[in-house]
Every structure is written in C-alpha cells, then in structure tokens.
Write an enzyme that holds these catalytic residues in place. Structure first.
Site, PDB file in Angstrom:
ATOM      1  N   LEU A   1      -6.911  -3.984  13.144  1.00 19.67           N
ATOM      2  CA  LEU A   1      -5.530  -3.268  13.311  1.00 19.67           C
ATOM      3  C   LEU A   1      -4.189  -4.005  13.772  1.00 19.67           C
ATOM      4  CD1 LEU A   1      -4.230  -0.466  13.620  1.00 19.67           C
ATOM      5  CD2 LEU A   1      -5.091  -0.346  16.125  1.00 19.67           C
TER       6      LEU A   1
ATOM      7  N   LYS B   1      -9.498   0.148  -0.571  1.00 19.62           N
ATOM      8  CA  LYS B   1      -9.689  -1.196  -0.260  1.00 19.62           C
ATOM      9  C   LYS B   1     -11.218  -1.715  -0.664  1.00 19.62           C
ATOM     10  CE  LYS B   1      -5.723  -2.095   1.591  1.00 19.62           C
ATOM     11  NZ  LYS B   1      -4.900  -3.245   0.910  1.00 19.62           N
TER      12      LYS B   1
ATOM     13  N   SER C   1       4.214   1.509  10.532  1.00 17.61           N
ATOM     14  CA  SER C   1       3.350   2.544   9.693  1.00 17.61           C
ATOM     15  C   SER C   1       2.096   2.649  10.254  1.00 17.61           C
ATOM     16  CB  SER C   1       3.348   2.385   8.302  1.00 17.61           C
ATOM     17  OG  SER C   1       2.706   1.004   7.947  1.00 17.61           O
TER      18      SER C   1
ATOM     19  N   ILE D   1       1.026  -1.291   0.136  1.00 14.66           N
ATOM     20  CA  ILE D   1       0.035  -0.141   0.067  1.00 14.66           C
ATOM     21  C   ILE D   1       0.811   1.284  -0.031  1.00 14.66           C
ATOM     22  CG2 ILE D   1      -1.889  -0.884   1.074  1.00 14.66           C
ATOM     23  CD1 ILE D   1      -0.969   0.113   3.841  1.00 14.66           C
TER      24      ILE D   1
ATOM     25  N   TYR E   1      -7.719   5.995   1.532  1.00 17.21           N
ATOM     26  CA  TYR E   1      -7.230   4.373   2.054  1.00 17.21           C
ATOM     27  C   TYR E   1      -8.593   3.563   1.607  1.00 17.21           C
ATOM     28  CZ  TYR E   1      -5.754   0.343   4.527  1.00 17.21           C
ATOM     29  OH  TYR E   1      -5.581  -0.851   4.956  1.00 17.21           O
TER      30      TYR E   1
END
Ligand code: NDP
Length: 270
Positions: free
Chosen positions: A199, A169, A204, A103, A165
């Site tokens: 999570l 996805k 990052s 990503i 993001y």
C-alpha cells in the site's frame, strides 16, 4: 531521498537516458517523472489529463530533466498504446526505459458482477502493457534497454474488494514473468524488472481504502525511487515496502492463518 540511492541511480547513467513513463499525471508515475528529471533524463510522460501532464512536464524541466514532453492518451483506446511509443521514439530518437505504471480506476468493493468493467480494466491495466511492449521491443533491443512493470502484492495474493484489479495484476505478472524467460533464452540485451508494491500513499489509493483498513501506507516518492533504482540496476524483481517480499515468500505456508489474517484486516459489516 537517501544518499546511497541517489549515488546508485546516478552511477548508472540516467543522465540523458531516454525514458517513457505511463500514468505520470499523478501518484507514483508523477513521482517517478520527478526523480528521472533530477537525474537529468530525457522524459516523455503520458496519461489522459493534458493539463496535469503539462504541469508535471514543466516541473520536470525545473528539476533538471534534459527534455520533458507529454502526450495525452487513453489506454482503453486500442490505437493509443502504440501511438505513445511512436511519439516517444520519434522525439527521443530511441528508448532506454519503458516504464509501464498506469492503471484505470476500479471500485474498492465487493464483486458486483460487472463483467464489462473488468473487460475495460483488462485493456487498460494489462493489454495496453502488451501493446506498448510489442511496439517498443525493436528499439529497446537496439539500445539494450529496460522494461519496468509496476505491479502489486495483489498480483501475487488475493484479498477482498479488488477482484477486477487483482485479475489484471495477476495477468500482468503471469505474462511478463513468461516474457522475462523468453528474453533471457533469446539472449536479448533487454532487461525486465517487475515491481511488487504494497500500500502506497497516493491520493487515489488512500481515498479507496480509507474506510476499510488501518494498514500503513508507504510514501509514493520513496516507492518511485526504489522502482527507478531497480530498473537502472536491471533487477528482475523489486519489492517495496520490505514486507511485500516476506509476504510473497511465506504466503502459501499456512493458508488457513493467511486467509484469517487477510479477512480480519479489513473493516466490513455485511
Ligand atoms: P494513480 O491512480 O495515482 O495514478 C494512475 C495514473 O494512470 C494516473 O496518471 C492516471 O492519469 C493514469 N490513467 C488512469 N486511467 C488511464 C487510462 N485509461 N489511460 C491512460 N492513463 C490512465 O495510481 P498509483 O500511482 O496509486 O499506482 C501506480 C501503479 O502502482 C499502478 O500500476 C498500481 O497498480 C501500482 N500500485 C499502487 C499501489 C498503491 O497503494 N498506490 C499499491 C500497489 C501497486 P489520468 O487520470 O490523467 O489518465
């Protein structure tokens, strides 16, 4: 690593398997490279930072990979996704696993109207996945191989601070959900595994959410192992950690309370 997990993956012959892992210079991709190495696979890894890739490839060899090569590539560049697949096929003589995991970096912040960033992120997180899949499908059909897509809860449910993001996805889940049906209807022997992660404690991700939430982050090494296990056993869907399955299942039952819980689980003062 649990013994049952090791057994399952080993029993499905990862030894000598030809594997291409993207986004493998750090985070979950790096951990996947190490697990594949322990299982004796032949691995190609890619990302942009050559020095990190070299270190990961060296460690893969010391962990037991039969082969570990790397190719630096930027998935924002139109020609790089196909170039990476060609490199893997040329060096491995085919491909058994295409693991799409990379990503691009995206801010964890309120939507600021930056359409160009979203366009760039769509190329890195979504369109490059299509390009690599298209390039790899002929060889995967020959080997009866597997495509593993690393996706997210945020490809199934909307939360604040991650609009670009999340868009990428959702696109990934929509596209590959369709491709899953088409591969099955065409009776190809290529399997597709879509991984839904919550999570995970990569550097990052932690750096981004640190000041916004106290949610538990789960270990990257275990996430990586569960992804590999799901791909090796040709599961259609994989969920890690456990709550992602139930959240996906129940997300539309009580939308009012769902949205209340989501908004209250982030620290934010306007
Ligand atoms: P990281 O940010 O740790 O790693 C991203 C990888 O992608 C790095 O190897 C990076 O290397 C590479 N990359 C970044 N930009 C590019 C580019 N332009 N071209 C090629 N490669 C690039 O990510 P995670 O390990 O945290 O996430 C891995 C996967 O798991 C992703 O698909 C993510 O959506 C998913 N996921 C992660 C969660 C988490 O909490 N960590 C939660 C849910 C899903 P380099 O900089 O060298 O290019």
């Amino acid at each position: 690593m649990k013994k049952s997990d090791i057994y399952t993956a080993r029993s499905n012959s990862l030894r000598g398997a030809r594997v291409l892992v993207t986004g493998a210079s750090m985070g979950i991709g790096e951990q996947m490279a190490y697990h594949y190495a322990r299982f004796g696979a032949r691995i190609i890894i890619t990302a942009r930072k050559e020095s990190l890739l070299q270190q990961v490839a060296d460690r893969c060899l010391s962990l037991g990979a039969q082969e570990a090569l790397y190719i630096p590539a930027d998935m924002a560049q139109h020609s790089d996704p196909a170039k990476v697949v060609r490199f893997a096929v040329d060096n491995l003589g085919g491909l058994d696993y295409l693991v799409l995991n990379h990503i691009g970096s995206s801010p964890f912040a309120m939507w600021d109207g930056d359409v160009e960033h979203t366009r760039w992120l769509l190329q890195v997180n979504f369109l490059s996945y299509l390009q690599m899949t298209t390039a790899a499908l002929p060889v995967l059909k020959q080997s009866g191989g597997t495509i593993v897509i690393v996706s997210s809860m945020l490809g199934k449910m909307c939360t604040p601070f991650v609009a670009p993001y999340t868009a990428t996805k959702f696109a990934v889940n929509g596209f590959f959900g369709t491709i899953y049906h088409e591969l099955a209807m065409q009776r190809t022997n290529v399997s597709l595994t879509i991984c839904t992660l919550g999570l995970i404690n990569t550097e990052s991700a932690m750096e981004k959410v640190r000041n916004y939430t106290n949610m538990t982050a789960y270990p990257a090494s275990e996430a990586a192992l569960q992804i590999i296990k799901a791909g090796t056993t040709r599961q259609r869907d994989m969920f890690y950690p456990w709550y992602t399955f139930y959240t996906t299942l129940f997300r539309d039952w009580f939308p009012y309370y769902r949205d209340l819980i989501i908004q209250r689980s982030f620290l934010y003062e306007p």
